[in-house]
Design a protein around this motif. Structure first.
Motif, PDB file in Angstrom:
ATOM      1  N   ALA A  52       0.833  -1.225   0.112  1.00  0.00           N
ATOM      2  CA  ALA A  52      -0.281   0.104  -0.071  1.00  0.00           C
ATOM      3  C   ALA A  52       0.958   1.305   0.044  1.00  0.00           C
ATOM      4  N   GLY A  53       2.209   1.339   0.314  1.00  0.00           N
ATOM      5  CA  GLY A  53       3.135   2.280   0.410  1.00  0.00           C
ATOM      6  C   GLY A  53       2.867   3.189   1.644  1.00  0.00           C
ATOM      7  N   ALA A  54       2.443   2.307   2.532  1.00  0.00           N
ATOM      8  CA  ALA A  54       2.317   2.906   3.982  1.00  0.00           C
ATOM      9  C   ALA A  54       3.692   3.374   4.587  1.00  0.00           C
ATOM     10  N   THR A  55       3.801   4.378   5.407  1.00  0.00           N
ATOM     11  CA  THR A  55       4.689   5.113   6.030  1.00  0.00           C
ATOM     12  C   THR A  55       5.163   4.146   7.078  1.00  0.00           C
ATOM     13  N   PRO A  56       6.271   3.850   7.695  1.00  0.00           N
ATOM     14  CA  PRO A  56       6.869   2.985   8.670  1.00  0.00           C
ATOM     15  C   PRO A  56       6.057   3.403   9.907  1.00  0.00           C
ATOM     16  N   ALA A  57       5.689   4.643   9.961  1.00  0.00           N
ATOM     17  CA  ALA A  57       4.988   5.053  11.217  1.00  0.00           C
ATOM     18  C   ALA A  57       3.408   4.277  11.210  1.00  0.00           C
ATOM     19  N   LEU A  58       2.846   4.418   9.985  1.00  0.00           N
ATOM     20  CA  LEU A  58       1.424   3.956   9.629  1.00  0.00           C
ATOM     21  C   LEU A  58       1.613   2.603   9.949  1.00  0.00           C
ATOM     22  N   THR A  59       2.604   1.892   9.344  1.00  0.00           N
ATOM     23  CA  THR A  59       2.607   0.165   9.376  1.00  0.00           C
ATOM     24  C   THR A  59       2.656   0.025  10.673  1.00  0.00           C
ATOM     25  N   MET A  60       3.499   0.613  11.673  1.00  0.00           N
ATOM     26  CA  MET A  60       3.531   0.264  13.151  1.00  0.00           C
ATOM     27  C   MET A  60       2.390   0.628  13.683  1.00  0.00           C
ATOM     28  N   GLN A  61       1.504   1.488  13.496  1.00  0.00           N
ATOM     29  CA  GLN A  61       0.124   1.670  14.224  1.00  0.00           C
ATOM     30  C   GLN A  61      -0.726   0.550  13.725  1.00  0.00           C
ATOM     31  N   LEU A  62      -0.789   0.276  12.347  1.00  0.00           N
ATOM     32  CA  LEU A  62      -1.640  -0.843  11.983  1.00  0.00           C
ATOM     33  C   LEU A  62      -1.322  -2.243  12.550  1.00  0.00           C
ATOM     34  N   ASN A  63      -0.028  -2.300  12.667  1.00  0.00           N
ATOM     35  CA  ASN A  63       0.527  -3.669  13.574  1.00  0.00           C
ATOM     36  C   ASN A  63       0.044  -3.684  14.920  1.00  0.00           C
ATOM     37  N   LEU A  64       0.088  -2.604  15.553  1.00  0.00           N
ATOM     38  CA  LEU A  64      -0.217  -2.305  16.967  1.00  0.00           C
ATOM     39  C   LEU A  64      -1.500  -2.787  17.166  1.00  0.00           C
ATOM     40  N   ILE A 119      -9.229  -1.963  23.311  1.00  0.00           N
ATOM     41  CA  ILE A 119     -10.345  -1.578  22.313  1.00  0.00           C
ATOM     42  C   ILE A 119     -10.209   0.010  22.207  1.00  0.00           C
ATOM     43  N   HIS A 120      -9.943   0.491  23.307  1.00  0.00           N
ATOM     44  CA  HIS A 120      -9.310   2.029  23.408  1.00  0.00           C
ATOM     45  C   HIS A 120      -8.387   2.109  22.459  1.00  0.00           C
ATOM     46  N   LEU A 121      -7.529   1.523  22.535  1.00  0.00           N
ATOM     47  CA  LEU A 121      -6.150   1.815  21.572  1.00  0.00           C
ATOM     48  C   LEU A 121      -6.661   1.733  20.120  1.00  0.00           C
ATOM     49  N   VAL A 122      -7.341   0.577  19.755  1.00  0.00           N
ATOM     50  CA  VAL A 122      -7.842   0.149  18.495  1.00  0.00           C
ATOM     51  C   VAL A 122      -8.502   1.441  18.027  1.00  0.00           C
ATOM     52  N   ARG A 123      -9.618   1.812  18.744  1.00  0.00           N
ATOM     53  CA  ARG A 123     -10.267   2.786  18.461  1.00  0.00           C
ATOM     54  C   ARG A 123      -9.560   4.169  18.034  1.00  0.00           C
ATOM     55  N   GLN A 124      -8.431   4.377  18.639  1.00  0.00           N
ATOM     56  CA  GLN A 124      -7.638   5.480  18.566  1.00  0.00           C
ATOM     57  C   GLN A 124      -6.988   5.404  17.466  1.00  0.00           C
ATOM     58  N   LEU A 125      -6.186   4.216  17.040  1.00  0.00           N
ATOM     59  CA  LEU A 125      -5.564   4.141  15.701  1.00  0.00           C
ATOM     60  C   LEU A 125      -6.317   3.973  14.441  1.00  0.00           C
ATOM     61  N   MET A 126      -7.456   3.285  14.361  1.00  0.00           N
ATOM     62  CA  MET A 126      -8.026   2.965  13.191  1.00  0.00           C
ATOM     63  C   MET A 126      -9.011   4.298  12.917  1.00  0.00           C
ATOM     64  N   ASP A 127      -9.442   4.235  11.615  1.00  0.00           N
ATOM     65  CA  ASP A 127     -10.502   5.600  11.415  1.00  0.00           C
ATOM     66  C   ASP A 127     -11.822   4.796  11.550  1.00  0.00           C
ATOM     67  N   THR A 128     -12.073   3.519  11.562  1.00  0.00           N
ATOM     68  CA  THR A 128     -13.465   3.108  11.564  1.00  0.00           C
ATOM     69  C   THR A 128     -13.240   1.673  12.059  1.00  0.00           C
ATOM     70  N   VAL A 129     -14.291   1.264  13.210  1.00  0.00           N
ATOM     71  CA  VAL A 129     -14.110   0.042  13.745  1.00  0.00           C
ATOM     72  C   VAL A 129     -15.613  -0.390  13.936  1.00  0.00           C
ATOM     73  N   SER A 130     -15.961  -1.398  13.372  1.00  0.00           N
ATOM     74  CA  SER A 130     -17.415  -2.110  13.648  1.00  0.00           C
ATOM     75  C   SER A 130     -17.372  -3.632  13.806  1.00  0.00           C
ATOM     76  N   TYR A 131     -18.368  -3.805  14.046  1.00  0.00           N
ATOM     77  CA  TYR A 131     -18.696  -5.444  14.455  1.00  0.00           C
ATOM     78  C   TYR A 131     -20.066  -5.850  14.152  1.00  0.00           C
ATOM     79  N   GLU A 132     -20.253  -7.198  13.796  1.00  0.00           N
ATOM     80  CA  GLU A 132     -21.242  -7.818  13.567  1.00  0.00           C
ATOM     81  C   GLU A 132     -21.129  -9.227  13.614  1.00  0.00           C
ATOM     82  N   VAL A 180      -6.666  -8.983  17.347  1.00  0.00           N
ATOM     83  CA  VAL A 180      -6.287 -10.489  17.186  1.00  0.00           C
ATOM     84  C   VAL A 180      -5.788 -11.178  18.666  1.00  0.00           C
ATOM     85  N   VAL A 181      -4.836 -10.596  19.016  1.00  0.00           N
ATOM     86  CA  VAL A 181      -4.560 -11.184  20.410  1.00  0.00           C
ATOM     87  C   VAL A 181      -5.760 -11.337  21.456  1.00  0.00           C
TER      88      VAL A 181
END
Length: 141
Positions: A33-45, A113-126, A51-52
């Motif tokens: 995707a051409g993500a920056t290292p900082a964005l890659t680290m956020q997504l990994n986190l 989930i607080h961390l996930v909400r802060q790092l992602m733009d949208t979070v949804s569940y079904e 998943v954990v």
């Protein structure tokens, strides 16, 4: 890792020893995707945290269970979908963590989930077809 029509797929079990496979999966998608290292680290986190939590809590203790992670790359968004057949649980219904309280005053749980909400733009569940489906998206441009 499979790649079909810009869709990536990784199957894991609820074993935290598989987290390095998850990180490799996310890194490869971010690289494409051409993500920056900082964005890659956020997504990994964020993805690792989500998943954990599934690995640790979706299935009864001592039970093996599967986790499917798929990802899609569009022009400006990376979308990760985490699916499992574990105990129904909607993390988006959890009250936001009160980070103004000290660690001693704060209730246990909820920071993930607080961390996930802060790092992602949208979070949804079904819950569909006896599966928990958590969708996490991040704008990349």
């Amino acid at each position: 890792m499979d790649r079909r029509q810009d869709k990536y797929r990784l199957e894991l079990t609820n074993d935290v020893q598989q987290v390095p496979l998850l990180n490799t999966f996310v890194d490869a998608i971010c690289d494409e995707a051409g993500a920056t290292p900082a964005l890659t680290m956020q997504l990994n986190l964020a993805i690792e945290e989500a998943v954990v939590n599934v690995m640790n809590y979706a299935y009864p203790k001592g039970t093996k269970g599967g986790i499917l992670l798929t990802a899609r790359l569009s022009d400006d968004t990376l979308t990760f979908v985490i699916s499992d057949k574990g105990i129904p649980f909607n993390p988006t219904l959890q009250k936001p963590a009160d980070t103004t309280l000290s660690a001693e005053e704060r209730q246990i749980g909820g920071l993930g989930i607080h961390l996930v909400r802060q790092l992602m733009d949208t979070v949804s569940y079904e819950r569909r077809d006896d599966m928990n489906i958590l969708t996490l998206s991040k704008f990349i441009k």
